[in-house]
Design an enzyme around this catalytic site. Sequence first.
Site, PDB file in Angstrom:
ATOM      1  N   TYR A  13     -24.589  29.069  42.069  1.00  0.00           N
ATOM      2  CA  TYR A  13     -24.419  29.990  40.791  1.00  0.00           C
ATOM      3  C   TYR A  13     -23.484  29.248  39.720  1.00  0.00           C
ATOM      4  O   TYR A  13     -24.021  28.773  38.774  1.00  0.00           O
ATOM      5  CB  TYR A  13     -23.828  31.355  40.832  1.00  0.00           C
ATOM      6  CG  TYR A  13     -23.733  32.222  39.762  1.00  0.00           C
ATOM      7  CD1 TYR A  13     -25.054  32.728  39.287  1.00  0.00           C
ATOM      8  CD2 TYR A  13     -22.816  32.433  39.038  1.00  0.00           C
ATOM      9  CE1 TYR A  13     -24.918  33.512  37.930  1.00  0.00           C
ATOM     10  CE2 TYR A  13     -22.713  33.147  37.956  1.00  0.00           C
ATOM     11  CZ  TYR A  13     -23.636  33.730  37.191  1.00  0.00           C
ATOM     12  OH  TYR A  13     -23.867  34.419  36.055  1.00  0.00           O
ATOM     13  N   ALA A  15     -23.220  25.961  39.947  1.00  0.00           N
ATOM     14  CA  ALA A  15     -23.812  24.705  39.565  1.00  0.00           C
ATOM     15  C   ALA A  15     -24.856  24.795  38.459  1.00  0.00           C
ATOM     16  O   ALA A  15     -25.104  24.018  37.418  1.00  0.00           O
ATOM     17  CB  ALA A  15     -24.328  24.127  40.773  1.00  0.00           C
ATOM     18  N   SER A  16     -25.585  26.129  38.561  1.00  0.00           N
ATOM     19  CA  SER A  16     -26.429  26.382  37.688  1.00  0.00           C
ATOM     20  C   SER A  16     -25.943  26.593  36.254  1.00  0.00           C
ATOM     21  O   SER A  16     -26.467  26.285  35.160  1.00  0.00           O
ATOM     22  CB  SER A  16     -27.297  27.492  38.149  1.00  0.00           C
ATOM     23  OG  SER A  16     -26.553  28.795  37.925  1.00  0.00           O
ATOM     24  N   LYS A  17     -24.634  27.269  36.167  1.00  0.00           N
ATOM     25  CA  LYS A  17     -24.075  27.344  34.833  1.00  0.00           C
ATOM     26  C   LYS A  17     -23.684  26.155  34.257  1.00  0.00           C
ATOM     27  O   LYS A  17     -23.605  25.942  33.075  1.00  0.00           O
ATOM     28  CB  LYS A  17     -22.971  28.529  34.962  1.00  0.00           C
ATOM     29  CG  LYS A  17     -23.565  29.890  35.432  1.00  0.00           C
ATOM     30  CD  LYS A  17     -24.461  30.531  34.624  1.00  0.00           C
ATOM     31  CE  LYS A  17     -25.025  31.626  34.961  1.00  0.00           C
ATOM     32  NZ  LYS A  17     -26.092  32.213  34.084  1.00  0.00           N
ATOM     33  N   ILE A  46     -17.994  41.667  31.433  1.00  0.00           N
ATOM     34  CA  ILE A  46     -18.411  42.463  30.454  1.00  0.00           C
ATOM     35  C   ILE A  46     -19.165  43.582  30.841  1.00  0.00           C
ATOM     36  O   ILE A  46     -19.736  43.702  32.038  1.00  0.00           O
ATOM     37  CB  ILE A  46     -19.533  41.464  29.540  1.00  0.00           C
ATOM     38  CG1 ILE A  46     -19.056  40.469  29.103  1.00  0.00           C
ATOM     39  CG2 ILE A  46     -19.912  42.324  28.433  1.00  0.00           C
ATOM     40  CD1 ILE A  46     -17.768  40.227  28.203  1.00  0.00           C
TER      41      ILE A  46
END
Length: 117
Positions: A13, A15-17, A46
Amino acid sequence: IEGLGSNPKHAAYCASKAGLHGLTRAVAIDHGAEGVRCNAVAPGWIDTDLNLDFVESMRDPKGFRQQIGKIHPVGRTGKPEEVASLIVWLASSESSFVTGQVWAIDGGRMAQLSLPQ
């Protein structure tokens, strides 16, 4: 914000961001002369429906809500409207000289270092 920092066991996750953050800068560089601006918004915790449902699934939702608030220097989680306000500004002509940036909107969470409990 997991493109800027990481939680345990979130390697893919994160790495994708982080890849999206790099893509944001590359698009800004490659297309800026064409009048294209590219920015990314990196929200922290949030109060989306997904997160609210997650909180309610906890054994002690009220206690969990207090704990999650404590990881933010502002003492609370964010509201969708607060993220929307940033996006509206980024889409407006008021931010016409802003490009290639990743905007953390996280109540100061990434700015705060942790101490052992």
